[in-house]
Design a protein around this motif. Structure first.
Motif, PDB file in Angstrom:
ATOM      1  N   SER A 218      87.823  22.442  42.701  1.00  0.00           N
ATOM      2  CA  SER A 218      87.919  23.700  41.959  1.00  0.00           C
ATOM      3  C   SER A 218      88.258  24.868  42.891  1.00  0.00           C
ATOM      4  CB  SER A 218      86.605  23.975  41.228  1.00  0.00           C
ATOM      5  OG  SER A 218      86.662  25.184  40.503  1.00  0.00           O
ATOM      6  N   VAL A 219      87.671  24.867  44.083  1.00  0.00           N
ATOM      7  CA  VAL A 219      87.936  25.938  45.039  1.00  0.00           C
ATOM      8  C   VAL A 219      89.377  25.893  45.528  1.00  0.00           C
ATOM      9  CG1 VAL A 219      87.394  26.777  47.373  1.00  0.00           C
ATOM     10  CG2 VAL A 219      85.552  26.164  45.803  1.00  0.00           C
ATOM     11  N   ASN A 220      89.891  24.710  45.744  1.00  0.00           N
ATOM     12  CA  ASN A 220      91.192  24.558  46.398  1.00  0.00           C
ATOM     13  C   ASN A 220      92.371  24.402  45.449  1.00  0.00           C
ATOM     14  OD1 ASN A 220      90.374  24.569  49.262  1.00  0.00           O
ATOM     15  ND2 ASN A 220      89.223  22.749  48.708  1.00  0.00           N
ATOM     16  N   GLN A 221      92.130  24.415  44.137  1.00  0.00           N
ATOM     17  CA  GLN A 221      93.274  24.326  43.240  1.00  0.00           C
ATOM     18  C   GLN A 221      94.121  25.590  43.351  1.00  0.00           C
ATOM     19  OE1 GLN A 221      91.478  23.775  39.399  1.00  0.00           O
ATOM     20  NE2 GLN A 221      91.212  25.961  39.034  1.00  0.00           N
ATOM     21  N   ILE A 222      95.411  25.442  43.143  1.00  0.00           N
ATOM     22  CA  ILE A 222      96.343  26.544  43.375  1.00  0.00           C
ATOM     23  C   ILE A 222      96.396  27.501  42.192  1.00  0.00           C
ATOM     24  CG2 ILE A 222      98.714  27.166  43.948  1.00  0.00           C
ATOM     25  CD1 ILE A 222      97.191  25.687  46.144  1.00  0.00           C
ATOM     26  N   ARG A 223      96.574  26.962  41.002  1.00  0.00           N
ATOM     27  CA  ARG A 223      96.739  27.794  39.821  1.00  0.00           C
ATOM     28  C   ARG A 223      95.400  28.241  39.249  1.00  0.00           C
ATOM     29  NH1 ARG A 223     101.361  29.938  39.913  1.00  0.00           N
ATOM     30  NH2 ARG A 223     101.169  30.373  37.665  1.00  0.00           N
ATOM     31  N   GLY A 224      95.433  29.316  38.473  1.00  0.00           N
ATOM     32  CA  GLY A 224      94.233  29.832  37.854  1.00  0.00           C
ATOM     33  C   GLY A 224      93.890  29.103  36.577  1.00  0.00           C
ATOM     34  N   LYS A 225      92.912  29.651  35.832  1.00  0.00           N
ATOM     35  CA  LYS A 225      92.463  29.047  34.587  1.00  0.00           C
ATOM     36  C   LYS A 225      93.603  28.996  33.584  1.00  0.00           C
ATOM     37  CE  LYS A 225      88.734  29.390  31.184  1.00  0.00           C
ATOM     38  NZ  LYS A 225      87.562  30.185  30.736  1.00  0.00           N
ATOM     39  N   ASN A 226      93.709  27.883  32.866  1.00  0.00           N
ATOM     40  CA  ASN A 226      94.775  27.665  31.885  1.00  0.00           C
ATOM     41  C   ASN A 226      96.161  27.758  32.522  1.00  0.00           C
ATOM     42  OD1 ASN A 226      92.849  27.433  29.809  1.00  0.00           O
ATOM     43  ND2 ASN A 226      92.826  29.651  29.509  1.00  0.00           N
ATOM     44  N   ASN A 227      96.192  27.539  33.869  1.00  0.00           N
ATOM     45  CA  ASN A 227      97.457  27.520  34.615  1.00  0.00           C
ATOM     46  C   ASN A 227      98.162  28.874  34.605  1.00  0.00           C
ATOM     47  OD1 ASN A 227      98.943  25.813  36.290  1.00  0.00           O
ATOM     48  ND2 ASN A 227     100.528  25.526  34.733  1.00  0.00           N
ATOM     49  N   VAL A 228      97.390  29.969  34.422  1.00  0.00           N
ATOM     50  CA  VAL A 228      97.944  31.318  34.421  1.00  0.00           C
ATOM     51  C   VAL A 228      97.612  31.988  35.751  1.00  0.00           C
ATOM     52  CG1 VAL A 228      97.894  33.595  33.347  1.00  0.00           C
ATOM     53  CG2 VAL A 228      97.717  31.543  31.925  1.00  0.00           C
ATOM     54  N   GLY A 229      98.641  32.433  36.465  1.00  0.00           N
ATOM     55  CA  GLY A 229      98.417  33.108  37.736  1.00  0.00           C
ATOM     56  C   GLY A 229      97.859  32.176  38.795  1.00  0.00           C
ATOM     57  N   LEU A 230      97.383  32.792  39.878  1.00  0.00           N
ATOM     58  CA  LEU A 230      96.812  32.024  40.973  1.00  0.00           C
ATOM     59  C   LEU A 230      95.298  31.922  40.834  1.00  0.00           C
ATOM     60  CD1 LEU A 230      98.863  33.537  43.944  1.00  0.00           C
ATOM     61  CD2 LEU A 230      99.283  31.390  42.748  1.00  0.00           C
ATOM     62  N   ASN A 231      94.732  30.968  41.529  1.00  0.00           N
ATOM     63  CA  ASN A 231      93.284  30.762  41.514  1.00  0.00           C
ATOM     64  C   ASN A 231      92.570  32.019  42.032  1.00  0.00           C
ATOM     65  OD1 ASN A 231      90.689  29.825  41.665  1.00  0.00           O
ATOM     66  ND2 ASN A 231      91.126  28.097  43.008  1.00  0.00           N
ATOM     67  N   LYS A 232      91.560  32.491  41.301  1.00  0.00           N
ATOM     68  CA  LYS A 232      90.808  33.670  41.718  1.00  0.00           C
ATOM     69  C   LYS A 232      90.101  33.446  43.051  1.00  0.00           C
ATOM     70  CE  LYS A 232      88.542  36.231  38.888  1.00  0.00           C
ATOM     71  NZ  LYS A 232      87.593  36.765  37.890  1.00  0.00           N
ATOM     72  N   LEU A 233      89.964  32.194  43.456  1.00  0.00           N
ATOM     73  CA  LEU A 233      89.261  31.877  44.693  1.00  0.00           C
ATOM     74  C   LEU A 233      90.215  31.696  45.864  1.00  0.00           C
ATOM     75  CD1 LEU A 233      86.611  29.392  43.258  1.00  0.00           C
ATOM     76  CD2 LEU A 233      86.403  31.846  43.629  1.00  0.00           C
ATOM     77  N   ARG A 234      91.401  32.284  45.751  1.00  0.00           N
ATOM     78  CA  ARG A 234      92.406  32.155  46.817  1.00  0.00           C
ATOM     79  C   ARG A 234      91.864  32.717  48.131  1.00  0.00           C
ATOM     80  NH1 ARG A 234      92.540  35.972  43.636  1.00  0.00           N
ATOM     81  NH2 ARG A 234      92.711  38.138  44.320  1.00  0.00           N
ATOM     82  N   THR A 235      91.040  33.788  48.059  1.00  0.00           N
ATOM     83  CA  THR A 235      90.442  34.376  49.264  1.00  0.00           C
ATOM     84  C   THR A 235      89.153  33.656  49.642  1.00  0.00           C
ATOM     85  OG1 THR A 235      91.332  36.519  48.579  1.00  0.00           O
ATOM     86  CG2 THR A 235      89.697  36.533  50.326  1.00  0.00           C
ATOM     87  N   TYR A 236      88.390  33.267  48.643  1.00  0.00           N
ATOM     88  CA  TYR A 236      87.104  32.603  48.858  1.00  0.00           C
ATOM     89  C   TYR A 236      87.271  31.337  49.697  1.00  0.00           C
ATOM     90  CZ  TYR A 236      82.560  30.546  47.502  1.00  0.00           C
ATOM     91  OH  TYR A 236      81.304  29.999  47.500  1.00  0.00           O
ATOM     92  N   ARG A 237      88.317  30.585  49.441  1.00  0.00           N
ATOM     93  CA  ARG A 237      88.469  29.316  50.161  1.00  0.00           C
ATOM     94  C   ARG A 237      88.865  29.512  51.622  1.00  0.00           C
ATOM     95  NH1 ARG A 237      92.629  28.319  46.162  1.00  0.00           N
ATOM     96  NH2 ARG A 237      94.637  29.182  46.818  1.00  0.00           N
TER      97      ARG A 237
END
Length: 369
Positions: A218-237
């Protein structure tokens, strides 16, 4: 109560106790758990959740009256007063995950970290480091299995469990057996040998490994929820790779407001354009268009406000002085490495959390004026 499949008509037969007619009901509370006539566990879970939320409300109220409390104390109170409510009867309904049940743990963590409901569950769980509710439910079932293994063979409920295990009918016992098989765990119900406590710990480790693997994905997935935008955790990871309690969470010297600011900065819920500017006039706004309201040229993300935005230069200078004392090569690092150091180094977090609070406060005052 007439137990039946959903949609079937209730019996018309009149049951009597002496000369009194016994009412037929659609739900009944037995030993603290609510059963419905169609054996739908959702209602039971909702009632358990409501009780746990009430208990959590008392813990939160006490925490506020004390002006906060250390992580260890808060965790112990949660486990004793709230988790105990969730564990009761979990061997009955715990083979399924219910949103209403999971919400109790999420609410408790959000309160302690001081973050909003918009904050990603993956991030708050990762920083708090508690044993997830889904794992606790499985352990409740395993502990119940352990009780069965110690029961005398004359017990009726033991005979029912053995029948359910061998009947071939779809039930939660067989579901657990299948699930354990997929995880490589030996069968839980082995009545030839008693299940010892070490086995329960082993099962917990296996389920935690599975949860941590899913958490990592979940942390390392590229796309965001429902495949919209980027993962909100792009900085967290960038700075978080392992599931576990973070030092800023357990450090009682960090005040609540500072912990809240650092949690927001780490978990991708800071009041910055990168998050608050996701949508404009109902339409998704690309990341490159979420510009800093002060600089007007760069995207206002976590790295920008911590390392570049001129509005916070004096706050940054003071923070960097502490960073250089801890790491003489700090100024030579690239932006990503600097940010990782500020967000994850144990010794700098006291200063980073204060800096985050000062930044958010100044930003709010600047935009208000």
């Amino acid at each position: 109560m007439h137990f039946k499949k959903k949609g079937f008509k209730t019996t018309n037969f009149n049951f009597m106790c002496g000369e009194s007619k016994i009412d037929i009901v659609s739900k009944y509370k037995y030993l603290g758990l609510w059963f419905t006539d169609d054996l739908n566990l959702q209602y039971m879970a909702e009632q358990v959740s409501a009780s746990a939320h009430r208990a959590l409300g008392l813990v939160i109220a006490r925490c506020k009256s004390f002006g906060g409390m250390p992580f260890e104390c808060y965790s112990r109170l949660y486990q004793s007063l709230v988790q105990s409510v969730l564990d009761y009867g979990a061997c009955v309904w715990g083979h399924k995950e219910f949103d209403c049940i999971m919400s109790v743990e999420y609410r408790a963590i959000r309160f302690f970290l001081g973050v909003s409901k918009r904050t990603t569950i993956t991030a708050i769980m990762g920083d708090m480091g508690w044993t997830p509710q889904c794992v606790n439910q499985k352990l409740a079932i395993c502990r119940q299995m352990r009780r069965y293994s110690f029961m005398d063979n004359t017990r009726l409920n033991l005979h029912i469990i053995k029948w359910a295990q061998k009947s071939g009918v779809k039930n939660w016992i067989n579901q657990m057996q299948i699930e354990c098989g997929h995880l490589g765990i030996e069968p839980i119900l082995n009545f030839d040998d008693c299940i010892n406590k070490n086995y329960i710990l082993y099962v917990k480790n296996v389920y935690m490994q599975k949860y941590k693997a899913n958490w990592n994905n979940s942390v390392n997935q590229i796309r965001g929820k429902n495949n919209v935008g980027l993962n909100k955790l792009r900085t967290y990871r960038l700075f978080k790779s392992e599931y576990g309690t973070e030092s800023y969470v357990s450090n009682f010297e960090i005040k609540y407001e500072d912990r809240k600011a650092l949690a927001q900065m780490r978990c991708g819920s800071a009041p910055l354009m990168i998050e608050t500017g996701r949508y404009k006039n109902g339409k998704y706004l690309p990341e490159e268009e979420r510009l800093c309201p002060i600089c007007k040229s760069d995207v206002e993300n976590e790295i920008h406000v911590m390392l570049h935005c001129q509005l916070y230069q004096d706050i940054r200078d003071e923070l960097f002085d502490h960073a250089v004392c801890l790491n003489p090569d700090f100024t030579e690092l690239c932006d990503i490495e600097k940010f990782k150091f500020l967000m994850s180094n144990i010794d700098i977090m006291c200063y980073s959390s204060k800096a985050c609070r000062y930044i958010f406060t100044r930003r709010s005052l600047f935009l208000t004026d």
